[in-house]
Design a protein around this motif. Structure first.
Motif, PDB file in Angstrom:
ATOM      1  N   UNK A  39       0.892  -1.164  -0.142  1.00 45.98           N
ATOM      2  CA  UNK A  39      -0.099   0.028   0.012  1.00 45.98           C
ATOM      3  C   UNK A  39       0.970   1.296  -0.057  1.00 45.98           C
ATOM      4  N   UNK A  40       1.960   1.220   0.971  1.00 50.50           N
ATOM      5  CA  UNK A  40       2.714   2.399   0.898  1.00 50.50           C
ATOM      6  C   UNK A  40       3.283   2.643  -0.393  1.00 50.50           C
ATOM      7  N   UNK A  41       3.933   1.668  -1.034  1.00 53.18           N
ATOM      8  CA  UNK A  41       4.611   1.772  -2.253  1.00 53.18           C
ATOM      9  C   UNK A  41       3.743   2.285  -3.430  1.00 53.18           C
ATOM     10  N   UNK A  42       2.377   1.580  -3.464  1.00 56.02           N
ATOM     11  CA  UNK A  42       1.505   2.214  -4.600  1.00 56.02           C
ATOM     12  C   UNK A  42       1.008   3.714  -4.222  1.00 56.02           C
ATOM     13  N   UNK A  43       0.971   4.310  -3.007  1.00 52.23           N
ATOM     14  CA  UNK A  43       0.900   5.346  -2.654  1.00 52.23           C
ATOM     15  C   UNK A  43       1.952   6.237  -3.150  1.00 52.23           C
ATOM     16  N   UNK A  44       2.914   5.888  -2.866  1.00 46.88           N
ATOM     17  CA  UNK A  44       4.147   6.839  -3.268  1.00 46.88           C
ATOM     18  C   UNK A  44       4.488   6.862  -4.631  1.00 46.88           C
ATOM     19  N   UNK A  45       3.799   5.796  -5.558  1.00 45.98           N
ATOM     20  CA  UNK A  45       3.838   6.056  -6.989  1.00 45.98           C
ATOM     21  C   UNK A  45       2.877   6.810  -7.385  1.00 45.98           C
TER      22      UNK A  45
END
Length: 534
Positions: free
Chosen positions: A330-336
């Motif tokens: 979730x954090x990774x896709x938010x950062x994207x």
């Protein structure tokens, strides 16, 4: 003449722009710098990071309290796990930026003797030490595109910077700012040398803060667009400004791209006597999507990543699958920049353009492979015959769904993707499809608008549900949900499609069609709902 910028850093002499230093909390950053902290500034691609770093470099150098140097390490990406090659590329970048920035000292004193293969594990540390020692003021190093580096090269860079931390500020940069798409904590770096995964947090455990550069606010979107009005006299209608915000949620590249397409590419928009309208903005949006502009193409490429699929797929279906969601994903896709998360934890696609481009991209091959003719589904009065269209899809789904869905990476969302591909193939060049979906909604809502010859619009709601409970309970839930949507949109027609994915159930039992009309429908003069089973 100025224009809206869609490529590279903003130059306020040439581009309509918001002052870059206003994009983040400058006092917070200056506070961290005064405390000699090392920290991260991250944001999705084309959010204005580089523009902000260059503005910060100028601000610090003009202050007389610091010496600041900006470097971009993206050129070292091609080195991958070749540490020697990657480190030397970064040292050459340091030398180039020193020469551009007008340092008084001979830049050769910084890099002298460092391009020695035996020094690659410490060459960057030595270069930064020399740079700090030659600077009469505390050195602030701004490193852009840090997460473009991969493998052992990235690990080496992070460790060499970390190893000099205790020597600051006299013998090492007083502050280092790492800038990229992701927070360093999200780095999962495969080391060929150590044959293991190294996390960014362990390789760079001197990080004090992680700051995120946000999107434009609605007021900032308005301010940026009105720069064009000041320059040319061409006005944006209130609806146009609202539509730009509604489509983009303030994503900087999308805002600039929509405005540029509308004002500088559309023939009607290039005439400065014509006001910019919401219809023109919608047309500009369609143009960007159809052309698959670079930003949107990069976004589409990210959908292929397994970590992204695990987050996006349940949003598209509205359902959660056991073990699918992980906090770091979730954090990774938010950062994207693909998703946002509300304070209550609700996850959704970041903006309306992404909501449209994601299922379009996932169904691109399907759309191309469907030999459908729009005229076949349009009646003599110009209305879209949605009954005929869904009936045709029902038969198509029965005959071909297994083979088509098997091709998809997003198999759980396969039925929704396939229907949207089918509809998009018909609607392209005519109507519009708005999509609403989100985690936990247990459905996908499609709102189809089809222009009619008399200037009115045919409004059709299609709700997609996967059968988890009994058929009757699934339909009952769908009826309650679609009634609220009918009120909100003023729809002329409403349909619920129930996908039964149980392999043991025969197709003759899955396929059905019926019309439902609740008592409150008759009382409030609502349209009846057609239920389709597949």
């Amino acid at each position: 003449m100025k224009y809206f910028n869609t490529a590279g850093p903003v130059n306020c002499k040439d581009h309509y722009c918001l002052p870059p230093l206003s994009r983040f909390n400058l006092s917070e950053i200056l506070g961290l710098i005064s405390q000699k902290k090392y920290f991260v500034l991250h944001a999705p691609r084309q959010s204005g990071k580089t523009s902000c770093l260059l503005a910060l470099e100028n601000y610090l150098n003009a202050s007389g309290s610091y010496k600041s140097l900006y470097i971009n390490v993206e050129a070292a990406q091609v080195a991958r796990n070749n540490v020697e090659k990657g480190i030397f590329a970064i040292i050459n970048e340091i030398q180039r930026r020193i020469e551009l920035s007008g340092y008084d000292d001979d830049s050769q004193r910084i890099v002298k003797d460092l391009c020695d293969p035996h020094l690659s594990l410490s060459a960057l540390n030595s270069a930064l030490t020399r740079l700090a020692e030659l600077s009469p003021l505390p050195l602030v190093l701004l490193i852009d595109e840090i997460d473009a580096l991969v493998g052992d090269t990235l690990i080496s860079v992070l460790r060499q910077i970390r190893s000099g931390y205790d020597s600051r500020p006299d013998h090492f940069p007083s502050t280092v700012i790492l800038c990229g798409v992701r927070d360093v904590r999200d780095y999962r770096i495969h080391s060929d040398t150590e044959q293991m995964i190294i996390t960014g947090g362990s390789a760079f455990n001197v990080k004090a803060e992680s700051l995120r550069l946000g999107n434009f606010s609605e007021e900032e979107v308005r301010t940026l667009c009105l720069e064009h009005t000041k320059e040319t006299g061409q006005i944006f209608t209130t609806k146009a400004l609202s539509t730009i915000w509604d489509l983009t949620s303030g994503q900087p590249w999308l805002v600039n791209a929509l405005a540029y397409e509308t004002c500088f590419k559309l023939e009607h928009g290039k005439n400065r006597d014509n006001p910019i309208t919401d219809t023109m903005v919608e047309q500009a949006k369609d143009n960007l999507i159809i052309r698959r502009e670079t930003h949107l193409d990069q976004l589409a490429d990210k959908l292929k990543e397994e970590r992204v699929r695990r987050v996006i797929e349940p949003i598209l279906t509205g359902d959660l699958y056991e073990g699918m969601l992980r906090a770091d994903d979730i954090e990774y896709v938010k950062d994207l920049g693909l998703i946002t998360q509300a304070p209550n934890g609700e996850i959704s696609i970041s903006n309306r353009i992404y909501q449209e481009i994601i299922p379009r991209q996932l169904s691109w091959e399907s759309q191309s492979g469907m030999a459908l003719k729009q005229a076949w589904f349009v009646d003599d009065d110009g209305r879209l015959n949605i009954l005929k269209l869904i009936r045709e899809f029902q038969q198509f789904f029965r005959e071909h769904s297994e083979s088509w869905i098997e091709r998809f990476q997003y198999k759980e969302a396969g039925p929704q993707i396939l229907l949207q591909a089918f509809l998009q193939r018909i609607v392209n060049g005519g109507g519009r499809i708005d999509r609403e979906y989100g985690l936990g909604r247990t459905r996908t809502d499609l709102y189809l608008r089809w222009p009619l010859p008399d200037g009115t619009v045919q409004r059709i709601i299609i709700e997609l549900k996967i059968l988890h409970k009994s058929r009757e309970k699934t339909i009952e839930d769908g009826m309650k949900q679609v009634m609220k949507y009918i009120d909100r949109c003023g729809a002329d027609e409403a349909h619920i499609i129930v996908f039964d994915r149980r392999p043991e159930v025969p197709w003759d039992e899955k396929i059905f069609r019926e019309k439902r009309e609740l008592e409150e429908c008759r009382e409030r003069n609502r349209v009846p709902v057609v239920i389709w089973g597949m």
